[in-house]
Design a protein around this motif. Structure first.
Motif, PDB file in Angstrom:
ATOM      1  N   VAL A  69       4.094  -7.468  25.678  1.00 21.15           N
ATOM      2  CA  VAL A  69       4.746  -6.218  26.090  1.00 21.15           C
ATOM      3  C   VAL A  69       5.855  -5.865  25.118  1.00 21.15           C
ATOM      4  O   VAL A  69       6.012  -4.719  24.697  1.00 21.15           O
ATOM      5  CB  VAL A  69       5.307  -6.359  27.525  1.00 21.15           C
ATOM      6  N   SER A  70       6.652  -6.868  24.738  1.00 19.73           N
ATOM      7  CA  SER A  70       7.736  -6.646  23.789  1.00 19.73           C
ATOM      8  C   SER A  70       7.190  -6.209  22.434  1.00 19.73           C
ATOM      9  O   SER A  70       7.752  -5.328  21.776  1.00 19.73           O
ATOM     10  CB  SER A  70       8.569  -7.916  23.634  1.00 19.73           C
ATOM     11  N   SER A  71       6.091  -6.811  22.003  1.00 18.12           N
ATOM     12  CA  SER A  71       5.476  -6.443  20.728  1.00 18.12           C
ATOM     13  C   SER A  71       4.986  -5.005  20.760  1.00 18.12           C
ATOM     14  O   SER A  71       5.138  -4.261  19.787  1.00 18.12           O
ATOM     15  CB  SER A  71       4.314  -7.392  20.427  1.00 18.12           C
ATOM     16  N   HIS A  72       4.383  -4.609  21.888  1.00 14.15           N
ATOM     17  CA  HIS A  72       3.911  -3.233  22.038  1.00 14.15           C
ATOM     18  C   HIS A  72       5.089  -2.258  21.965  1.00 14.15           C
ATOM     19  O   HIS A  72       5.014  -1.229  21.289  1.00 14.15           O
ATOM     20  CB  HIS A  72       3.181  -3.091  23.372  1.00 14.15           C
ATOM     21  N   LEU A  73       6.193  -2.599  22.618  1.00 11.43           N
ATOM     22  CA  LEU A  73       7.385  -1.750  22.590  1.00 11.43           C
ATOM     23  C   LEU A  73       7.953  -1.677  21.178  1.00 11.43           C
ATOM     24  O   LEU A  73       8.310  -0.591  20.703  1.00 11.43           O
ATOM     25  CB  LEU A  73       8.435  -2.307  23.552  1.00 11.43           C
ATOM     26  N   ASN A  74       8.025  -2.826  20.488  1.00  6.73           N
ATOM     27  CA  ASN A  74       8.513  -2.825  19.114  1.00  6.73           C
ATOM     28  C   ASN A  74       7.676  -1.917  18.230  1.00  6.73           C
ATOM     29  O   ASN A  74       8.200  -1.201  17.363  1.00  6.73           O
ATOM     30  CB  ASN A  74       8.511  -4.247  18.543  1.00  6.73           C
ATOM     31  N   GLY A  75       6.347  -1.960  18.431  1.00  8.34           N
ATOM     32  CA  GLY A  75       5.467  -1.118  17.637  1.00  8.34           C
ATOM     33  C   GLY A  75       5.699   0.361  17.898  1.00  8.34           C
ATOM     34  O   GLY A  75       5.735   1.166  16.964  1.00  8.34           O
ATOM     35  N   LEU A  76       5.855   0.729  19.171  1.00  9.58           N
ATOM     36  CA  LEU A  76       6.108   2.134  19.506  1.00  9.58           C
ATOM     37  C   LEU A  76       7.428   2.615  18.920  1.00  9.58           C
ATOM     38  O   LEU A  76       7.526   3.732  18.400  1.00  9.58           O
ATOM     39  CB  LEU A  76       6.116   2.312  21.027  1.00  9.58           C
ATOM     40  N   LEU A  77       8.454   1.772  19.001  1.00 12.58           N
ATOM     41  CA  LEU A  77       9.755   2.139  18.426  1.00 12.58           C
ATOM     42  C   LEU A  77       9.662   2.247  16.913  1.00 12.58           C
ATOM     43  O   LEU A  77      10.274   3.147  16.309  1.00 12.58           O
ATOM     44  CB  LEU A  77      10.800   1.086  18.808  1.00 12.58           C
ATOM     45  N   HIS A  78       8.909   1.365  16.328  1.00 18.67           N
ATOM     46  CA  HIS A  78       8.735   1.362  14.871  1.00 18.67           C
ATOM     47  C   HIS A  78       8.120   2.667  14.377  1.00 18.67           C
ATOM     48  O   HIS A  78       8.675   3.347  13.506  1.00 18.67           O
ATOM     49  CB  HIS A  78       7.878   0.140  14.502  1.00 18.67           C
ATOM     50  N   VAL A  79       6.977   3.060  14.937  1.00 21.33           N
ATOM     51  CA  VAL A  79       6.315   4.278  14.454  1.00 21.33           C
ATOM     52  C   VAL A  79       7.090   5.530  14.853  1.00 21.33           C
ATOM     53  O   VAL A  79       7.039   6.552  14.159  1.00 21.33           O
ATOM     54  CB  VAL A  79       4.852   4.363  14.957  1.00 21.33           C
ATOM     55  N   ALA A  80       7.834   5.467  15.963  1.00 21.06           N
ATOM     56  CA  ALA A  80       8.607   6.636  16.397  1.00 21.06           C
ATOM     57  C   ALA A  80       9.820   6.880  15.520  1.00 21.06           C
ATOM     58  O   ALA A  80      10.335   7.991  15.469  1.00 21.06           O
ATOM     59  CB  ALA A  80       9.056   6.462  17.854  1.00 21.06           C
ATOM     60  N   SER A  81      10.290   5.852  14.822  1.00 17.48           N
ATOM     61  CA  SER A  81      11.503   5.991  14.026  1.00 17.48           C
ATOM     62  C   SER A  81      11.236   6.515  12.622  1.00 17.48           C
ATOM     63  O   SER A  81      12.173   6.811  11.879  1.00 17.48           O
ATOM     64  CB  SER A  81      12.222   4.638  13.917  1.00 17.48           C
ATOM     65  N   LEU A  82       9.969   6.644  12.245  1.00 25.01           N
ATOM     66  CA  LEU A  82       9.617   7.025  10.877  1.00 25.01           C
ATOM     67  C   LEU A  82       9.089   8.445  10.803  1.00 25.01           C
ATOM     68  O   LEU A  82       8.574   8.988  11.775  1.00 25.01           O
ATOM     69  CB  LEU A  82       8.552   6.067  10.329  1.00 25.01           C
ATOM     70  N   THR A  83       9.194   9.025   9.622  1.00 21.24           N
ATOM     71  CA  THR A  83       8.562  10.313   9.367  1.00 21.24           C
ATOM     72  C   THR A  83       7.109  10.079   8.975  1.00 21.24           C
ATOM     73  O   THR A  83       6.712   8.949   8.642  1.00 21.24           O
ATOM     74  CB  THR A  83       9.273  11.058   8.223  1.00 21.24           C
ATOM     75  N   ASN A  84       6.298  11.136   8.987  1.00 15.87           N
ATOM     76  CA  ASN A  84       4.909  11.000   8.541  1.00 15.87           C
ATOM     77  C   ASN A  84       4.849  10.470   7.115  1.00 15.87           C
ATOM     78  O   ASN A  84       4.005   9.635   6.783  1.00 15.87           O
ATOM     79  CB  ASN A  84       4.198  12.353   8.616  1.00 15.87           C
ATOM     80  N   GLU A  85       5.753  10.968   6.270  1.00 11.41           N
ATOM     81  CA  GLU A  85       5.757  10.575   4.857  1.00 11.41           C
ATOM     82  C   GLU A  85       6.078   9.094   4.687  1.00 11.41           C
ATOM     83  O   GLU A  85       5.593   8.449   3.747  1.00 11.41           O
ATOM     84  CB  GLU A  85       6.771  11.421   4.076  1.00 11.41           C
ATOM     85  N   GLU A  86       6.909   8.547   5.559  1.00 11.33           N
ATOM     86  CA  GLU A  86       7.222   7.120   5.507  1.00 11.33           C
ATOM     87  C   GLU A  86       6.110   6.282   6.134  1.00 11.33           C
ATOM     88  O   GLU A  86       5.817   5.175   5.676  1.00 11.33           O
ATOM     89  CB  GLU A  86       8.541   6.842   6.232  1.00 11.33           C
ATOM     90  N   LEU A  87       5.479   6.826   7.157  1.00 11.66           N
ATOM     91  CA  LEU A  87       4.491   6.064   7.928  1.00 11.66           C
ATOM     92  C   LEU A  87       3.185   5.874   7.161  1.00 11.66           C
ATOM     93  O   LEU A  87       2.595   4.779   7.181  1.00 11.66           O
ATOM     94  CB  LEU A  87       4.233   6.795   9.245  1.00 11.66           C
ATOM     95  N   PHE A  88       2.727   6.904   6.471  1.00  7.90           N
ATOM     96  CA  PHE A  88       1.430   6.843   5.794  1.00  7.90           C
ATOM     97  C   PHE A  88       1.331   5.670   4.816  1.00  7.90           C
ATOM     98  O   PHE A  88       0.390   4.863   4.901  1.00  7.90           O
ATOM     99  CB  PHE A  88       1.143   8.170   5.083  1.00  7.90           C
ATOM    100  N   PRO A  89       2.241   5.554   3.850  1.00  6.83           N
ATOM    101  CA  PRO A  89       2.102   4.434   2.897  1.00  6.83           C
ATOM    102  C   PRO A  89       2.232   3.067   3.546  1.00  6.83           C
ATOM    103  O   PRO A  89       1.647   2.091   3.074  1.00  6.83           O
ATOM    104  CB  PRO A  89       3.241   4.689   1.893  1.00  6.83           C
ATOM    105  N   ILE A  90       2.996   2.975   4.641  1.00  6.23           N
ATOM    106  CA  ILE A  90       3.147   1.697   5.325  1.00  6.23           C
ATOM    107  C   ILE A  90       1.837   1.275   5.983  1.00  6.23           C
ATOM    108  O   ILE A  90       1.417   0.118   5.890  1.00  6.23           O
ATOM    109  CB  ILE A  90       4.277   1.777   6.364  1.00  6.23           C
ATOM    110  N   VAL A  91       1.181   2.219   6.650  1.00  4.84           N
ATOM    111  CA  VAL A  91      -0.107   1.904   7.291  1.00  4.84           C
ATOM    112  C   VAL A  91      -1.135   1.502   6.237  1.00  4.84           C
ATOM    113  O   VAL A  91      -1.835   0.493   6.383  1.00  4.84           O
ATOM    114  CB  VAL A  91      -0.616   3.116   8.107  1.00  4.84           C
TER     115      VAL A  91
END
Length: 488
Positions: A69-91
């Motif tokens: 549950v904590s990992s799922h929450l961390n993941g949601l917070l992680h992707v929510a804190s980034l812009t599309n431009e930051e998220l794309f290269p990370i994925v």
């Protein structure tokens, strides 16, 4: 100052050395120290330290376990804190790392080598849209495997570049959807102890996203929800120390929020120690950049040109002065073009009970030999830049004999444009500060905190240390001044 060795993003815990850029390091906090400003003199903090138990790596196999549950929450917070431009290269980088580690891209497998990035961009697009089960790197890899195996052949897309893929998305709607996912998960938490599951940088990340959205009733409500999370893990900003919010969130992000967000999220901006007008003066403090530009260009300044701040002598005024200097150091850090963004300000107490800035600095590169393009390049840390600036302003003898022994240096490290990171002097800057005689250091920490250090008495013999002499000599050359003590 060398880059911090702080914690890396949740999704890249195993890949911390190759994936996450510096701006994303603190989204998971492995350990934290609670430090409160309790100064009793014009230029001193009196922090009290309380250690917290470090977070441990998550076991993501048991979906219903608290760790999952904590990992799922961390993941949601992680992707929510980034812009599309930051998220794309990370994925894409995460998927590429997995492909290499599992040796799927084999020689002669043309389909794999030519198509993997196209498939990864499809996954990145789903993540950016905030689709279900797209919040952590295990989810990204599972979705990549599904697309790559052809299980979803009806959803075939034409190969797109990064730029083309980003253009297909509505930035505002994507950010809002990911933020809504994170806030919904937080609201469903079965605990009143938010600090057990959330860290300050994680919450500040979603506040950053909420501040980037177009202002309307819906987005302001989301900003209030995000800020309310911060008050739960930093309860002092709701009661006695509202200004601690400036130690957690960078000023430009706070300035984007409407005043109602502060009021309705429970931040008490009018306490016995702080008036509403003082809070607003910090919030909307403007920084004069003219003298900073002159400092970098090597233009001589007179003593009267430096900033003076008058203190009334009581504790909260002293804290406000230090916070003002911290905000100015953060502004300097934004000028840096190197990976680790640090800013530093050196100030001294004055005879009238006030304080005075004597030097400013920020991380930047300096060419030791300008005739050789990009060769002999040295990264000047903010501390050594500020020391050289002080020498230029007031002279070597005045600094070493009178100013540095009573000076304080404030050091700040930024995380992207929204939070702060630990900025303890590095192994090169620590002896440099002791060599010139600056013993008192105040620096930022990762979780809305500051720390005060006494690094010991001055020791001129440390100027013979090559790590000290090379950097200080280069900084003085940049400022067009000579430090004769380096020649002795």
């Amino acid at each position: 100052m060398s880059p911090s060795t702080g914690a890396i993003l949740a999704y890249s815990y195993r890949y911390q050395n190759s994936l996450a850029p510096a701006l994303l390091r603190p989204l998971i906090s492995h350990c934290s120290v609670s430090v409160r400003i309790q100064s009793s003199a014009c230029s001193s903090f009196r922090p009290s330290l309380t250690a917290k138990a470090p977070n441990q790596p998550m076991d993501q196999n048991a979906s219903d376990s608290p760790a999952a549950v904590s990992s799922h929450l961390n993941g949601l917070l992680h992707v929510a804190s980034l812009t599309n431009e930051e998220l794309f290269p990370i994925v894409v980088a995460t998927i590429n790392k997995w492909i290499r580690s599992t040796k799927q891209a084999k020689k002669g497998d043309k389909k794999e080598s030519s198509n993997w990035k196209d498939v990864a961009l499809r996954v990145a697009t789903d993540v950016a849209k905030g689709e279900e089960k797209c919040c952590c790197h295990e989810c990204w890899i599972a979705k990549y495997q599904m697309y790559d195996s052809g299980e979803n052949e009806t959803d075939v897309r034409t190969a797109l570049s990064f730029a083309d893929a980003l253009k297909t998305l509505n930035r505002e709607e994507c950010s809002k959807k990911r933020l809504q996912n994170a806030l919904l998960e937080i609201s469903s938490m079965q605990t009143s102890d938010y600090s057990a599951l959330l860290s300050v940088p994680q919450v500040v990340g979603i506040i950053r996203t909420s501040a980037s959205l177009t202002k309307n009733d819906e987005t302001i409500s989301m900003q209030i929800q995000a800020m309310s999370c911060l008050t739960k893990i930093m309860p002092q900003i709701e009661t006695t120390a509202p200004c601690d919010i400036f130690l957690a969130i960078q000023q430009p992000i706070l300035q984007k929020l409407s005043w109602d967000v502060f009021v309705k999220s429970g931040i008490n901006c009018n306490t016995s120690e702080l008036s509403k007008s003082e809070f607003k003066s910090l919030l909307y403090q403007e920084v004069d950049t003219a003298s900073e530009l002159k400092a970098h260009a090597g233009t001589k300044r007179k003593r009267g040109d430096e900033s003076n701040t008058k203190s009334t002598g009581d504790t909260h005024s002293s804290c406000l002065i230090t916070l003002r200097y911290l905000l100015q150091a953060a502004h300097l850090a934004r000028k840096g073009v190197v990976r680790a963004k640090h800013g530093a300000i050196i100030y001294i107490p004055t005879e009238d009970g006030g304080t005075q800035i004597i030097g400013r600095g920020w991380n930047h590169d300096f060419l030791l030999n300008r005739s050789k393009h990009q060769k002999n390049k040295l990264n000047l840390h903010s501390e050594v830049h500020a020391v050289a600036d002080s020498i230029r302003n007031f002279g070597e003898d005045e600094c070493f004999e009178n100013l540095f022994p009573k000076a304080t240096i404030i050091i700040v490290e930024l995380v992207s444009d929204y939070a702060y990171e630990a900025s303890h002097p590095c192994p090169k800057c620590d002896p440099m500060l002791r060599a010139v005689g600056i013993s008192r250091v105040v620096h930022t920490l990762a979780n809305g905190q500051v720390a005060e250090l006494d690094i010991g008495p001055g020791n001129l013999d440390l100027l013979k240390n090559e790590n000290v002499s090379v950097a200080l000599n280069a900084a003085c050359n940049e400022q067009r001044v000579t430090c004769k003590r380096l020649q002795d």
